[in-house]
Design a protein around this motif. Structure first.
Motif, mmCIF file in Angstrom:
data_model
loop_
_atom_site.group_PDB
_atom_site.id
_atom_site.type_symbol
_atom_site.label_atom_id
_atom_site.label_comp_id
_atom_site.label_asym_id
_atom_site.label_seq_id
_atom_site.Cartn_x
_atom_site.Cartn_y
_atom_site.Cartn_z
ATOM 1 N N GLN A 169 47.746 40.466 48.370
ATOM 2 C CA GLN A 169 47.154 41.197 47.249
ATOM 3 C C GLN A 169 46.597 42.542 47.691
ATOM 4 O OE1 GLN A 169 44.787 38.851 44.378
ATOM 5 N NE2 GLN A 169 45.319 37.072 45.588
ATOM 6 N N ARG A 187 29.531 42.866 38.553
ATOM 7 C CA ARG A 187 30.262 41.594 38.619
ATOM 8 C C ARG A 187 30.017 40.906 39.959
ATOM 9 N NH1 ARG A 187 34.649 38.425 37.149
ATOM 10 N NH2 ARG A 187 35.878 37.928 38.984
ATOM 11 N N LEU A 221 50.544 38.875 42.914
ATOM 12 C CA LEU A 221 49.737 39.169 41.730
ATOM 13 C C LEU A 221 48.264 38.973 42.068
ATOM 14 C CD1 LEU A 221 51.890 37.372 39.037
ATOM 15 C CD2 LEU A 221 51.810 39.809 39.586
ATOM 16 N N LEU A 222 47.406 39.697 41.366
ATOM 17 C CA LEU A 222 45.970 39.555 41.601
ATOM 18 C C LEU A 222 45.512 38.277 40.924
ATOM 19 C CD1 LEU A 222 44.986 43.266 40.941
ATOM 20 C CD2 LEU A 222 45.580 42.163 43.095
ATOM 21 N N THR A 223 45.051 37.322 41.720
ATOM 22 C CA THR A 223 44.821 35.982 41.186
ATOM 23 C C THR A 223 43.595 35.899 40.279
ATOM 24 O OG1 THR A 223 43.870 35.549 43.345
ATOM 25 C CG2 THR A 223 46.040 34.644 42.916
ATOM 26 N N ASP A 224 42.734 36.927 40.320
ATOM 27 C CA ASP A 224 41.557 36.921 39.449
ATOM 28 C C ASP A 224 41.870 37.318 38.017
ATOM 29 O OD1 ASP A 224 39.954 36.192 41.469
ATOM 30 O OD2 ASP A 224 39.073 38.166 41.821
ATOM 31 N N TYR A 225 43.051 37.907 37.818
ATOM 32 C CA TYR A 225 43.368 38.470 36.510
ATOM 33 C C TYR A 225 44.563 37.761 35.892
ATOM 34 C CZ TYR A 225 40.487 42.383 38.117
ATOM 35 O OH TYR A 225 39.476 43.156 38.579
ATOM 36 N N MET A 243 42.863 37.138 49.760
ATOM 37 C CA MET A 243 43.589 38.234 49.104
ATOM 38 C C MET A 243 44.528 38.905 50.094
ATOM 39 S SD MET A 243 40.734 40.045 46.708
ATOM 40 C CE MET A 243 41.855 41.007 45.709
#
Ligand SMILES: Nc1ncnc2c1ncn2[C@@H]1O[C@H](COP(=O)(O)OP(=O)(O)OP(=O)(O)O)[C@@H](O)[C@H]1O
Ligand SMILES: [Mg+2]
Lengths: 269, 260
Positions: free
Chosen positions: B127, B45, A95-99, B122
């Protein structure tokens, strides 16, 4: 994506890591609409197989066809178009950890469509409901348990309504309840959404409940294939050993090495 | 990859191979920039994360560097009765050298390392692969915006650093040591030229911004997918960027100021 009987066809695929062949001429087919399992001992290259099918790795030779297209020859654009039809569930969830959970599932929708926010919300909540996590939509990935993360990843893989979904070790490290839930989800999702599913695992009992067809892979080859019933009845030594989890037999537990005596005597590094 | 056996050959060939693949990677990133520009939200951002969050350290450092320059400059100039030139000394040192170089070194440590660690992590947690499987190119979505943000942020940070430095020099020189305010500012105005001093600083800051962003995203993207791999990518980013900034500063100074 349904005009072919076999959605995925591999023939005579060879793949090397350095000089070591991982696959040495492997043939297998995944029938459209089925749940097909790839089984094999750890390190045989099951994950590698998924990466070959999805075009993240290229074979040294042989053909990998998905929906009639030769995957290794696709240009980036065509490959990405094909991948929009594929969902993949990574073992870790990835999973995208920022979201948060909601945004993770909305991610592919936002990237690939211009749907209005209200429709995205609707679609995301629908997928979350399917995996039973509608209430967890505001959580961040690090607040999820392993099983929850995998269910969120499943919802995300389904977001674009793919024609095919690949699960890499979906049952590992789950408690029996979560595991049973994932097993049922695999079947439910396959039948309710009309998908083709590939499940990679070494967890025999669970996958035999859910798979229509199985391939047993070891030492770079398909050692046996058939329906779960056929494999249970098979009495070749290799299949028997694997199906019953016996320590001794033709299945190699060891990574290829020189003889133990040589290592003990220190003749080679 | 098979490299020649001898150590020197090995090191040299490895270095060349590294520069080669980094260049190919840079071309891929540059080609993605038109698409990245269509997603200003993503870039903004990142400008916030790498640029705005570096403001405090850049401003404080700029102020102190300017104050130290003024102290040192004053002590030397006053012996020749030339303390009115303090403004020029402070301003030119900052615009030509210290602003771009010190701000770039701070930027590499503060933001380059963070970008490398983030991309590397990532990658290590699949990711980036997951994005590829969702038919989203990580070069567009992850690398491009961070690269562009670095390119935009560093020149602005250098300008702020330099400005604060000149102000710091004013505080020490004029307020504390009693140099005449009119000659502090007047001498800067008359002695600093746009082409020689301001422009050279701008060029340097753009080059350093490109260099640090490039090294950071490349190190992160090609990090080995382990905890150790990510930590090495972070360290390498700071070490390589710092050395590259210092070496390139020498080259650029030679090119731009050899005429006079
Ligand atoms: N990046 C890599 N570089 C070199 N070798 C690799 C790499 N990734 C995997 N391998 C090798 O390829 C073989 C197959 O790996 P793979 O991950 O596909 O196995 P697997 O069947 O998925 O195993 P598991 O059930 O443990 O997940 C392993 O023997 C491994 O040593
Ligand atoms: Mg695996």
């Amino acid at each position: 994506m349904t005009q072919h009987d076999n959605l995925v066809e591999l023939s005579r695929v060879r793949f090397l890591r350095g000089d070591r062949p991982i696959f040495d001429g492997i043939d297998l087919n995944v029938a459209a609409g089925s749940v097909t399992a790839f089984l094999g001992p750890s390190g045989t290259g099951k994950t590698t197989l998924l990466r070959l099918i999805s075009g993240q790795l290229r074979p040294a030779s042989g053909s990998v066809r998905v929906d009639g297209q030769e995957v290794p020859q696709l240009r980036r654009k065509a490959l990405y178009a094909l991948r929009r039809q594929m969902g993949m569930l990574f073992q870790s969830g990835a999973l995208l950890t920022d979201y948060n959970v909601f945004e993770n599932i909305a991610f592919p929708l936002r990237e690939h469509t211009d749907l209005p926010e209200s429709l995205i919300r609707h679609l995301v909540l629908m997928k979350l409901e399917l995996v039973g996590l509608r209430g967890a939509r505001a959580l961040m990935p690090d607040e999820l348990s392993g099983g929850m993360a995998r269910r969120v990843a499943l919802a995300r893989a389904l977001a674009l309504d793919p024609a095919m979904i690949m699960y890499d070790e979906p049952f590992v490290g789950l408690d029996p309840i979560s595991k049973g839930m994932i097993v049922r989800l695999v079947r439910l999702v396959n039948d309710a959404l009309g998908l083709t599913s590939i499940v990679v695992t070494h967890d025999l009992e669970d996958v035999l409940q859910v798979a229509d067809y199985c391939y047993l892979i070891s030492q770079g080859k398909v050692m046996a294939h058939g329906t779960p019933e056929a494999l249970r009845a098979d009495d070749s030594p290799w299949v028997r050993q694997f199906m019953r989890g016996e320590p001794d037999g033709p299945v190699q537990f060891h990574y290829p090495a020189s003889t133990y005596a040589e290592d003990l005597l220190g003749e080679r590094r | 990859m098979k490299l020649p056996i001898g150590l020197q050959h090995g090191v040299l060939a490895g270095l060349l191979a590294g520069i080669g693949s980094a260049t190919i990677f840079l071309l891929r990133v540059l080609r993605s920039l038109p698409l990245v520009a269509l997603r200003p939200g993503l870039v903004v951002r990142q400008v916030y994360l790498v640029g705005v969050l570096s403001l405090v350290i850049i401003m404080i450092s700029g102020l102190f560097v300017g104050m130290v320059l003024a102290l040192q400059g004053y002590n030397n100039l006053v012996r020749f009765g030339a303390e009115e030139s303090l403004g020029v000394i402070v301003a030119l040192s900052l615009m030509r050298e210290l602003g771009p170089v010190v701000a770039a070194l701070l930027f590499a440590g503060r933001s380059g390392s963070a970008v490398a660690a983030e991309i590397g992590l990532m990658k290590a947690t699949d990711q980036l692969s997951a994005m590829e499987m969702m038919a989203v190119d990580p070069i567009h979505r992850v690398v491009g915006p961070r690269f562009l943000a670095g390119l935009i942020s560093l020149p602005l940070l250098v300008a702020i650093f330099t400005t604060l430095g000149i102000f710091g020099g004013y505080v020490i020189g004029v307020q504390l040591l009693g140099v005449d305010a009119g000659s502090y500012w007047g001498q800067i105005e008359s002695a600093a030229s746009f082409r020689e001093d301001v422009l050279s600083g701008i060029i340097k800051s753009i080059v350093f911004g490109l260099l640090i962003s490039w090294i950071a995203v490349f190190q992160g993207y090609t990090a080995t997918a382990t905890a150790e791999g990510v930590s090495r990518a972070t360290t390498q980013t700071v070490v390589i960027s710092s050395l590259a900034v210092l070496a390139l500063d020498f080259v650029l100074t030679g090119l731009m100021f050899s005429g006079d």
